[in-house]
Design a protein around this motif. Structure first.
Motif, short mmCIF file in Angstrom:
data_model
loop_
_atom_site.label_atom_id
_atom_site.label_comp_id
_atom_site.label_asym_id
_atom_site.label_seq_id
_atom_site.Cartn_x
_atom_site.Cartn_y
_atom_site.Cartn_z
N UNK A 13 0.82 -1.21 0.00
CA UNK A 13 0.00 0.00 0.00
C UNK A 13 0.86 1.27 0.00
N UNK A 14 2.10 1.16 0.45
CA UNK A 14 2.99 2.33 0.50
C UNK A 14 3.16 2.91 -0.91
N UNK A 15 3.43 2.05 -1.87
CA UNK A 15 3.59 2.50 -3.26
C UNK A 15 2.26 2.96 -3.83
N UNK A 16 1.18 2.22 -3.54
CA UNK A 16 -0.14 2.55 -4.06
C UNK A 16 -0.58 3.96 -3.66
N UNK A 17 -0.29 4.34 -2.42
CA UNK A 17 -0.76 5.61 -1.87
C UNK A 17 0.34 6.67 -1.80
N UNK A 18 1.52 6.35 -2.34
CA UNK A 18 2.59 7.34 -2.40
C UNK A 18 3.14 7.72 -1.05
N UNK A 19 3.22 6.78 -0.11
CA UNK A 19 3.75 7.07 1.23
C UNK A 19 5.27 6.93 1.26
N UNK A 20 5.89 7.53 2.25
CA UNK A 20 7.34 7.39 2.43
C UNK A 20 7.67 6.10 3.16
N UNK A 21 6.87 5.77 4.16
CA UNK A 21 7.10 4.58 4.98
C UNK A 21 5.76 3.98 5.36
N UNK A 22 5.75 2.72 5.80
CA UNK A 22 4.50 2.13 6.29
C UNK A 22 3.99 2.87 7.52
N UNK A 23 2.68 2.78 7.72
CA UNK A 23 2.06 3.43 8.88
C UNK A 23 0.87 2.58 9.32
N UNK A 24 0.57 2.62 10.61
CA UNK A 24 -0.61 1.91 11.12
C UNK A 24 -1.70 2.88 11.54
N UNK A 25 -1.55 4.14 11.12
CA UNK A 25 -2.53 5.19 11.41
C UNK A 25 -3.34 5.46 10.15
N UNK A 26 -4.60 5.04 10.14
CA UNK A 26 -5.40 5.14 8.92
C UNK A 26 -5.64 6.59 8.51
N UNK A 27 -5.76 7.50 9.47
CA UNK A 27 -5.96 8.90 9.12
C UNK A 27 -4.75 9.45 8.39
N UNK A 28 -3.56 9.18 8.90
CA UNK A 28 -2.33 9.62 8.25
C UNK A 28 -2.21 9.02 6.86
N UNK A 29 -2.50 7.74 6.75
CA UNK A 29 -2.40 7.04 5.46
C UNK A 29 -3.35 7.64 4.43
N UNK A 30 -4.59 7.90 4.83
CA UNK A 30 -5.58 8.41 3.89
C UNK A 30 -5.34 9.87 3.52
#
Length: 350
Positions: A279-296
């Motif tokens: 999901x990191x690549x899918x959503x363009x994140x720098x690192x994995x996260x377990x915080x759904x608000x931050x991820x979204x």
């Protein structure tokens, strides 16, 4: 695919951040007790029901069962244990032979197929389990050529099959909503009879089929007919929150009832616990996260899911991340297998 998780702190268990699902079975016992107490004060009972299904479909199904030679249960292969109403199936299969078709096999972790078959056979030695991919047209790999021969074999081997007035095999197909029941019926009919069109309605919304239909012919030689049962058969979800969420992830519960953000949160929780960080690549994140608000929020910016709304404080239009739309995209990607094959019930096989 795994990324470094040095700073990633995982949740020990999944918790709901919002109150949902007030109608679920864990609340039903209390609700029933309260209703029975209140009933003493009541002079008249007023029942409200959907006019599209005015009759008792369970009674109708039990009457139809007398004409049936085999019970065919369809379920999602990613949740082979969660959501199945095993008490009802056991009750019905005690009267008729039973076939379990696990659909969407292209989305499941295939390492579990043998273990699923072994567990199913140990629970009912007279039943069979078949894995299929109802959307794959390739008969070499979609599992469909195995269905009818297996069903006919099970029926003929059954002590209950002894009809002098034989004029075809009768099947009853049942399963919880949105597992691909109607798609499988249409594909069997179209392939074996070489016809086009739909004998029964299909859709991506839970509960499309509304009542027991007339007998549908799906094969000519030998004649095979089946009855499609209502999509209003609810998932068995009294085993806790994990079961509820797994059914929701596979869309056997209404997305509107659960909410995309809640479903996305469970997917994030499950992926992180299985060291899957695609999901990191899918959503363009720098690192994995377990915080759904931050991820979204970060995913919304990356995917350019931005909406405008009027700020009451500033009195002008301001932009904000459309986290609901991003949550829907995240859930859809998971359901389509873009984040890898999964076995959501893997802990139930340990």
């Amino acid at each position: 695919m795994s990324l470094a998780t040095k700073e990633l702190v995982l949740r020990s268990h999944f918790e709901l951040k919002t109150a949902i699902l007030k109608w679920f079975p864990r609340h039903m016992n209390r609700g029933m007790r309260e209703m029975m107490q209140t009933l003493r004060k009541v002079d008249c009972l007023v029942e409200v029901h959907d006019s599209r299904i005015p009759f008792d479909w369970m009674r109708e199904m039990m009457q139809t069962l007398r004409k049936v030679d085999c019970l065919v249960e369809v379920h999602d292969s990613r949740i082979p244990l969660s959501g199945r109403n095993k008490d009802l199936i056991r009750r019905l299969s005690s009267l008729k032979p039973h076939i379990l078709i696990l659909n969407k096999s292209d989305l499941m972790d295939i390492r579990y197929q043998r273990r699923i078959k072994e567990r199913f056979q140990s629970e009912d030695s007279n039943s069979r389990c078949i894995f299929v991919d109802s959307l794959n047209p390739n008969t070499r790999v979609n599992g469909f050529p195995e269905i009818l021969p297996t069903i006919i074999e099970v029926i003929r081997d059954s002590d209950r099959f002894n009809r002098e007035d034989f004029n075809g095999f009768n099947l009853m197909v049942m399963g919880i909503p949105n597992v691909g029941k109607s798609t499988i019926i249409n594909k069997l009919r179209n392939t074996n009879l070489r016809v086009s069109g739909k004998a029964t309605t299909t859709g991506a919304i839970a509960g499309v089929t509304r009542s027991v239909l007339e007998r549908i012919k799906i094969n000519a030689n030998p004649p095979v007919y089946l009855y499609d049962t209502p999509g209003v058969l609810e998932p068995r979800i009294d085993k806790g929150l994990e079961t509820i969420m797994r059914c929701a992830v596979c869309a056997t519960l209404s997305d509107q009832l659960i909410g995309y953000k809640t479903i996305a949160d469970y997917i994030l929780y499950w992926l992180n616990r299985h060291n899957n960080h695609r999901y990191v690549k899918l959503l363009g994140l720098d690192t994995p996260s377990d915080d759904i608000t931050e991820v979204l929020v970060k995913g919304s910016v990356y995917l350019q899911n931005i909406v405008e709304h009027k700020s009451l404080e500033k009195g002008q239009m301001v932009k904000r991340p459309d986290v609901e739309h991003t949550a829907q995209q995240f859930v859809t990607a998971f359901r389509k297998g873009q984040l890898g094959r999964v076995m959501l019930d893997d802990d139930l096989f340990k």
